[in-house]
Enzyme design. Structure first.
Site, PDB file in Angstrom:
ATOM      1  N   SER A 271       1.078  -1.305  -0.141  1.00  0.00           N
ATOM      2  CA  SER A 271      -0.009   0.101   0.032  1.00  0.00           C
ATOM      3  C   SER A 271       0.690   1.187   0.205  1.00  0.00           C
ATOM      4  O   SER A 271       2.141   1.118   0.385  1.00  0.00           O
ATOM      5  CB  SER A 271      -0.813  -0.012   1.268  1.00  0.00           C
ATOM      6  OG  SER A 271      -1.381   1.302   1.556  1.00  0.00           O
TER       7      SER A 271
ATOM      8  N   TYR B 117      -2.392  -1.598  10.205  1.00  0.00           N
ATOM      9  CA  TYR B 117      -2.489  -1.711   8.808  1.00  0.00           C
ATOM     10  C   TYR B 117      -1.082  -1.399   8.315  1.00  0.00           C
ATOM     11  O   TYR B 117      -0.332  -1.659   7.607  1.00  0.00           O
ATOM     12  CB  TYR B 117      -3.195  -0.982   8.198  1.00  0.00           C
ATOM     13  CG  TYR B 117      -3.632  -1.247   6.795  1.00  0.00           C
ATOM     14  CD1 TYR B 117      -4.072  -2.088   5.908  1.00  0.00           C
ATOM     15  CD2 TYR B 117      -3.123   0.041   5.870  1.00  0.00           C
ATOM     16  CE1 TYR B 117      -4.156  -2.095   4.709  1.00  0.00           C
ATOM     17  CE2 TYR B 117      -3.412  -0.080   4.493  1.00  0.00           C
ATOM     18  CZ  TYR B 117      -3.693  -1.311   3.910  1.00  0.00           C
ATOM     19  OH  TYR B 117      -3.852  -1.025   2.514  1.00  0.00           O
TER      20      TYR B 117
END
Length: 262
Positions: free
Chosen positions: A141, A154
């Site tokens: 990401s 995350y």
């Protein structure tokens, strides 16, 4: 060294994983798919791969388990080998660090870091044993590189997966196995609450390209890294975000300009 056109794509029942599986099929790969909950969507990916003249196999998969790597063995047996692994499966959360429970922290870390490690480790072992080289591509990401409020677990997991990518690239180079990461920004998927078509209809003034990304735009970078064109690329992270991560300095410049005008 030419690796076999046999690929495993985790999280391939929808979104980036499904788009990647379909594009690899276009490029001549048989594909092993994984499915966590949405069996019907996985069948759709199978049909899309088979419509392109390639074989497809599906196995159930939970990245947050100590046996996550076993899915590689099951799919390799059906495929007859392995040349490419794409680690896509993951999850997110929206909890400030002060409110984040340990159980939720562990669930996200297990899904987004432990599982990809176990799968990559097992895939690498298969590739080393076969002696034909290979490609490992970890989908991280933009938060592999930049923080986000409400995403402590995350971001930590994606940053960890980015560093794991670099270490494995160092260790596996002698076996002609490249290891790279692809770091998407905001992509129009179910996970971000959008349909794929929203990539071209939603406005994002804070993004240089002015819109979210389409899953095919991430899949195309993954497919490049799986191809012979990327034979000398390893240990790299490819950000696919429309320039979003460039905007921090720009935002600071705008604030400075506003202050100077006062």
């Amino acid at each position: 060294m030419s690796h076999p056109r046999l690929a495993i794509v985790t999280g391939s029942d929808s979104g980036i994983g499904a788009a990647t599986a379909e594009l690899l099929a276009v490029e001549g790969y048989d594909v092993g798919l994984t499915c966590h909950h949405d069996v019907e969507a996985a069948r759709g990916t199978v049909e899309a791969v088979e419509a392109r003249g390639q074989r497809a196999f599906v196995e159930p998969f939970d990245a947050a388990t100590a046996t996550a790597g076993d899915v590689v063995d099951r799919l390799v047996e059906q495929l007859g080998g392995l040349g490419v692994l794409v680690n896509v499966a993951g999850t997110g959360h929206s909890d400030l660090a002060l409110d984040l429970s340990y159980d939720r922290w562990r669930e996200v870390m297990a899904t987004d870091l432990d599982g990809p490690f176990l799968v990559a480790q097992r895939a690498a072992q298969r590739m080393v044993d076969a002696g034909t080289g290979g490609r490992i591509i970890n989908v991280t990401s933009v938060h592999e590189h930049v923080p986000r409020v409400g995403s402590a677990a995350y971001c930590a997991a994606k940053a960890g997966l980015g560093m794991l990518t670099q270490v494995m690239a160092l260790e596996l180079g002698e076996h002609q196995i490249t290891v790279n990461s692809v770091a998407p920004g905001e992509i129009a998927t179910q996970m971000t609450g959008m349909d794929e078509a929203d990539a071209y209809h939603q406005e994002r003034p804070g993004n240089p390209l002015g819109r979210p990304g389409h899953v095919a735009e991430v899949a195309s970078v993954i497919a490049f890294l799986a191809s012979p064109r990327a034979a000398y690329v390893t240990g790299s992270s490819y950000t696919v975000d429309g320039g979003l991560t460039l905007m921090a300095a720009h935002g600071h410049d705008q604030e400075s300009a506003s202050w100077r005008e006062v």
